[in-house]
Design an enzyme around this catalytic site. Sequence first.
Site, short mmCIF file in Angstrom:
data_model
loop_
_atom_site.label_atom_id
_atom_site.label_comp_id
_atom_site.label_asym_id
_atom_site.label_seq_id
_atom_site.Cartn_x
_atom_site.Cartn_y
_atom_site.Cartn_z
N CYS A 32 1.13 -1.33 0.30
CA CYS A 32 -0.36 0.06 0.10
C CYS A 32 0.52 1.14 0.04
CB CYS A 32 -0.58 -0.06 1.16
SG CYS A 32 -1.19 -1.46 1.63
N ARG A 70 1.97 1.95 -7.83
CA ARG A 70 1.94 0.91 -6.77
C ARG A 70 0.51 -0.43 -7.28
NH1 ARG A 70 5.67 2.02 -2.66
NH2 ARG A 70 4.44 0.86 -1.08
N TRP A 107 -4.28 -1.42 -0.22
CA TRP A 107 -3.75 -2.54 -0.96
C TRP A 107 -4.74 -3.90 -0.60
CZ3 TRP A 107 -2.55 -7.34 -3.65
CH2 TRP A 107 -2.35 -7.42 -4.50
N ASN A 135 -0.10 -0.36 6.00
CA ASN A 135 0.70 -1.04 5.44
C ASN A 135 0.63 -2.09 6.29
OD1 ASN A 135 0.99 0.65 3.13
ND2 ASN A 135 2.61 1.04 3.00
N GLY A 136 1.10 -3.41 5.24
CA GLY A 136 1.36 -4.65 5.65
C GLY A 136 0.17 -5.68 6.47
N GLU A 169 8.82 -23.34 -15.50
CA GLU A 169 9.28 -22.02 -14.80
C GLU A 169 9.97 -21.30 -15.80
OE1 GLU A 169 6.47 -20.51 -14.16
OE2 GLU A 169 7.79 -18.49 -13.97
N LYS A 206 9.79 -18.09 -17.84
CA LYS A 206 10.05 -16.65 -17.83
C LYS A 206 11.20 -16.49 -19.11
CE LYS A 206 8.16 -15.06 -14.92
NZ LYS A 206 6.67 -15.87 -15.19
N GLU A 208 8.63 -15.15 -22.54
CA GLU A 208 8.08 -14.42 -22.96
C GLU A 208 8.90 -13.34 -22.36
OE1 GLU A 208 5.18 -14.31 -19.02
OE2 GLU A 208 6.76 -14.56 -17.88
N HIS A 221 14.74 -39.65 -24.60
CA HIS A 221 13.51 -40.45 -25.54
C HIS A 221 13.57 -39.07 -27.00
CE1 HIS A 221 12.78 -43.63 -22.74
NE2 HIS A 221 13.26 -42.38 -21.43
N LYS A 277 -0.82 -8.31 -18.26
CA LYS A 277 -1.02 -9.36 -16.85
C LYS A 277 -2.30 -10.07 -16.77
CE LYS A 277 1.10 -9.28 -13.28
NZ LYS A 277 1.93 -10.53 -13.00
C1 F6R Z 1 3.40 -15.47 -16.29
C2 F6R Z 1 2.28 -14.79 -16.12
C3 F6R Z 1 1.70 -16.16 -16.79
C4 F6R Z 1 0.35 -16.04 -15.95
C5 F6R Z 1 -0.62 -17.06 -16.14
C6 F6R Z 1 -2.52 -16.96 -15.25
O1 F6R Z 1 4.81 -14.65 -16.03
O2 F6R Z 1 2.32 -14.45 -14.97
O3 F6R Z 1 1.23 -16.94 -17.61
O4 F6R Z 1 0.99 -16.86 -14.80
O5 F6R Z 1 -1.80 -16.00 -17.43
O6 F6R Z 1 -2.57 -15.87 -14.65
P1 F6R Z 1 -3.18 -16.17 -12.81
O7 F6R Z 1 -2.12 -16.44 -11.76
O8 F6R Z 1 -3.16 -14.11 -12.76
O9 F6R Z 1 -3.78 -16.32 -13.76
#
Ligand code: F6R
Length: 608
Positions: free
Chosen positions: A8, A33, A80, A106-107, A483, A487, A490, A506, A603
């Site tokens: 926050c 933020r 938040w 905050n927290g 993962e 990363k 993307e 395989h 996002k």
């Molecule tokens: C990768 C990433 C996406 C999300 C996916 C699910 O860095 O951010 O693969 O993990 O779109 O999103 P959430 O977790 O918001 O359901």
Amino acid sequence: MGKVVDVCGIIGYIGDRPACEVIVKGLKRLEYRGYDSAGIVTEEGGRLYIKKGAGRIDELAEKLGFLEMPGKRGIGHTRWATHGVPNDSNAHPQTDCSGEIALVHNGIIENFAELRGELLGKGHTFKSDTDTETIAHLIEEELKSSSNFEEALRKALKRLKGSFALGIIYTGEPDRLYFVRNESPLVLGIGDGETFAASDIPAFLEYTNRVVFLDDGEYAVITMDSYVVKKLDTGEVVEKSVQEITWTLEMAEKAGYPHFMLKEIHEQPRAIKDAIHGNREIIRGIAEEIANYDRIIFVAMGTSYHAALVGKYLFQRLAKKVPIVEEASEFRYEFEDLIDDRTLVIAITQSGETADTLAAMKLAKKKGAKVLAVVNVVGSMATRIADLTLYTHAGPEIGVAATKTYTTQLTVLTMLAIELARIIGTASEEHLRRLEEELIRTPELVELALKHDGALRELAEALMDSRDFFYIGRGVGFPTALEGALKLKEISYIHAEGLSAGELKHGPLALIEDGVPVVAIAPSGKTFEKMVSNIEEAKARRAFVIALGDSKKLEKVADVFIQMPEVDELLTPIPYVVPLQLLAYHLAVLRGNDPDKPRNLAKSVTVE
Ligand code: F6R
């Protein structure tokens, strides 16, 4: 580079200007933020004026008249949500019964339920569901037996467990404001005849670049022309030096980091601590509710899906339950006839708004299943569909690539698996205690992993023209490989594949040729020797192997060895993903990409 990172936003002002103007500007500077509600308190003539609500600052300013608030001292807050959904009464400031104390926070206060119960017993009445309001009443209660406000404040704060940064105003002391810091950042801004305090420098950078950073366990008493910093436990004065900030406003928003993603990678130790604090008291109750389910299906997408895969290993190894992990997008086609009221669906979603995940949850509910959501965004759709929710408490994540929300998902799933194992009796108490202790240490382990940043940047320079990357892992290390590859693709747009190392020969081994980078996740544990053989297989095809592990043996077999701290194999996914995040980040930046806004990606994927 500072480490001002948090959830926050707080901004406080005392001086000669209309406080509301400084505060509204400050709140707008903290908007980046992320927040769901905002509020302001000012004081004039011994009376507090409070305006707050859910919504955007501009809208609230207009609707509630933020800029008409009287007084030359005050505090503002962007919230938040962590406890209680975002709405008008849960917005900060929160007040005590008398209306003489107002504060913003905050927290997370871990023991708020217990304190709230105690205060209710003493006749206090609560107006919100927040943990924050408890603090106001606690100070009010302590004031009854204290000689002054500061003493009451110290006594009250000693009783709080958790992380907090607070801004406090009291009508009885018209010339001052209090600010407290404990595991949640706060910084003072020292002006000429005016003093500021905020959770982040951009909030007041337009007025002064002279700052004093508070440390954990300290509080500040500010007046318009002075500040004193003291220790919370003893009240002893702490000498503080004033620092001059040379950051631009944009740099300051990212706490001096060039990108939000890097800032968020560095926020992980704090985020993991908050995930632990925020769930410690409730995890038992949730685990009890789900302990009897044997058909458990994890649903999630992307990075959250990788967390679900780690969850599967944790549940198997600790609670001896064998969950199914299904991509939420496929769930309804495969499982429609297999769900009933004996099914538990665990949905993992950072945003709580991913369309596929929500659709899977709705179907599960319709079929009578119990639905538990592991979510970062409080009050998001997923939390409204679910029967039970665990929050990851990572704070807003602005970079599109998930980083701190992933490691906090892992933290919460680990806590859940431990508690399930305890209830069901599938692991010894000694083992579970040891795991809990190690989990508490993971923020330190992540700090250690972050120290590889310089080496990883150099590695990225050497590998920036590679066309393909392979990430290999086994068992609980396999989701980490997936993962790491996600990363990389993307944000750097380099083709990458995460593979189960056992699968290598395989098929995928055909793709390994001279100099192809292979990142091996190789912690000590059940499959370490097998991983070494897999590394040797890749080396025999002249791959360039980067190995992450805690055994020196890797130094001999790999081209690059990233030394990781020793930790129980089940906890390795948390620290081991960190170098992979950093490698992807540096490769993206070196290749001229903006890691915060990768092409073609959003996002939150709110369409199917
Ligand atoms: C990768 C990433 C996406 C999300 C996916 C699910 O860095 O951010 O693969 O993990 O779109 O999103 P959430 O977790 O918001 O359901």
